[in-house]
Scaffold this motif. Sequence first.
Motif, short mmCIF file in Angstrom:
data_model
loop_
_atom_site.label_atom_id
_atom_site.label_comp_id
_atom_site.label_asym_id
_atom_site.label_seq_id
_atom_site.Cartn_x
_atom_site.Cartn_y
_atom_site.Cartn_z
N GLY A 1 -8.91 104.83 -8.15
CA GLY A 1 -7.49 104.13 -8.09
C GLY A 1 -7.63 102.81 -8.27
O GLY A 1 -6.19 102.24 -7.81
N TRP A 2 -8.38 102.15 -8.93
CA TRP A 2 -8.37 100.70 -9.07
C TRP A 2 -7.11 100.28 -9.58
O TRP A 2 -6.41 99.28 -9.27
N PHE A 3 -7.16 100.85 -10.97
CA PHE A 3 -6.00 100.30 -11.67
C PHE A 3 -4.54 100.90 -11.25
O PHE A 3 -3.54 99.93 -11.10
N SER A 4 -4.63 101.88 -10.59
CA SER A 4 -3.26 102.48 -9.97
C SER A 4 -2.89 101.35 -8.85
O SER A 4 -1.62 101.21 -8.81
N ARG A 5 -3.60 100.97 -8.15
CA ARG A 5 -3.35 100.10 -6.75
C ARG A 5 -3.05 98.55 -7.45
O ARG A 5 -1.73 98.05 -7.23
N GLU A 6 -3.50 98.28 -8.60
CA GLU A 6 -3.17 96.98 -8.94
C GLU A 6 -1.82 97.05 -9.51
O GLU A 6 -0.99 95.95 -9.51
N LEU A 7 -1.66 98.07 -10.48
CA LEU A 7 -0.28 98.21 -10.99
C LEU A 7 0.97 98.54 -9.90
O LEU A 7 1.91 97.98 -10.21
N ALA A 8 0.57 98.84 -8.86
CA ALA A 8 1.46 99.31 -8.06
C ALA A 8 1.75 98.03 -7.09
O ALA A 8 2.98 97.70 -6.71
N ARG A 9 0.82 97.11 -7.26
CA ARG A 9 1.14 95.84 -6.66
C ARG A 9 2.35 95.10 -7.21
O ARG A 9 2.99 94.11 -6.75
N PHE A 10 2.36 95.27 -8.56
CA PHE A 10 3.74 94.64 -9.54
C PHE A 10 4.88 95.22 -9.09
O PHE A 10 5.93 94.88 -9.88
N MET B 1 -9.49 90.50 -14.63
CA MET B 1 -10.20 91.47 -15.51
C MET B 1 -9.67 91.74 -16.79
O MET B 1 -8.63 91.88 -16.82
N ARG B 2 -10.40 91.47 -17.89
CA ARG B 2 -9.81 91.73 -19.24
C ARG B 2 -9.00 93.01 -19.33
O ARG B 2 -8.08 92.79 -20.03
N ARG B 3 -9.61 94.21 -18.95
CA ARG B 3 -8.97 95.46 -19.08
C ARG B 3 -7.44 95.54 -18.30
O ARG B 3 -6.45 95.85 -19.08
N LEU B 4 -7.39 95.04 -17.28
CA LEU B 4 -6.28 95.05 -16.30
C LEU B 4 -5.10 93.71 -17.07
O LEU B 4 -4.14 94.24 -17.03
N SER B 5 -5.99 92.81 -17.54
CA SER B 5 -4.55 91.86 -18.24
C SER B 5 -4.13 92.28 -19.51
O SER B 5 -3.00 92.34 -19.84
N LEU B 6 -4.92 93.27 -20.18
CA LEU B 6 -4.67 93.95 -21.47
C LEU B 6 -3.46 95.18 -21.02
O LEU B 6 -2.49 94.99 -21.52
N LEU B 7 -3.97 95.81 -19.98
CA LEU B 7 -2.80 96.70 -19.39
C LEU B 7 -1.52 96.15 -19.02
O LEU B 7 -0.44 96.63 -19.32
N MET B 8 -1.59 95.00 -18.39
CA MET B 8 -0.37 94.24 -18.01
C MET B 8 0.48 93.96 -19.17
O MET B 8 1.68 93.95 -18.86
N ASP B 9 -0.03 93.57 -20.05
CA ASP B 9 0.83 93.01 -21.16
C ASP B 9 1.36 94.59 -21.75
O ASP B 9 2.49 94.17 -22.25
N LEU B 10 0.45 95.29 -21.80
CA LEU B 10 0.80 96.57 -22.42
C LEU B 10 2.24 97.26 -21.54
O LEU B 10 2.92 97.92 -22.21
N VAL B 11 2.16 97.18 -20.36
CA VAL B 11 3.08 97.67 -19.39
C VAL B 11 4.06 96.88 -19.40
O VAL B 11 5.38 97.23 -19.28
N GLY B 12 4.23 95.62 -19.40
CA GLY B 12 5.18 94.77 -19.46
C GLY B 12 5.32 94.11 -18.02
O GLY B 12 4.99 94.89 -17.03
N LEU B 13 5.29 92.68 -17.95
CA LEU B 13 5.24 92.22 -16.62
C LEU B 13 6.40 92.44 -15.60
O LEU B 13 6.53 92.25 -14.57
#
Length: 173
Positions: free
Chosen positions: A31-40, A1-13
Amino acid sequence: MRRLSLLMDLVGLQSSPTAPLYLLDAGCGKGWFSRELARFGHRVDGIDGSEAALENARQNGGGPRYHQSSLSGWRSPWLYDVVLCVDVLFHILDDGEWERSVRNLASLVRLGGRLVVADWDADHDEPMGNYQVLRGRNTYLPLLSALGMRLDGYHPYDFRRSVIGFYAFTRTS
Ligand SMILES: C[S@@+](CC[C@H](N)C(=O)[O-])C[C@H]1O[C@@H](n2cnc3c(N)ncnc32)[C@H](O)[C@@H]1O
């Protein structure tokens, strides 16, 4: 998803089990983004004003810690590496509450950390019907630069006809 990939770039992998990033998902909804970010491997606090949304988020588990709070009212014992606010601020119609929210979120970012907020890229503000107020650069920049935040870029969602994107600020003082 576009917003998640933008966020991942901004947060840093990069994340490490011994030094996870501390993230605040402000207005996390279900909590969709919270969960995805926690997975990393990141350590994620999700806050939202809606207990019903948080109940749903908690049922999905996945690592984030959820708290019911307004954006303006959240207090934390630690500062965050990144504070995210995805599709929330334009739902705050009252300008005073919007400003208190942005000030509080900025105050929670550590030196060198990032504040990522979704809004539109125009200069001016514009109400959308009676349910949203889009706010632009001339509103965000003076407020946040006075709080020690530097604008590093604007990243449009670029999907469908959305005019929304992420402003990415870094705390420099
Ligand atoms: C459109 S949803 C976005 C949810 C999530 N960030 C996402 O993108 O999937 C907006 C969320 O912001 C929350 N919200 C709106 N104003 C808020 C405020 N002042 N304080 C805390 N939460 C707020 C709502 O309860 C709702 O869950």
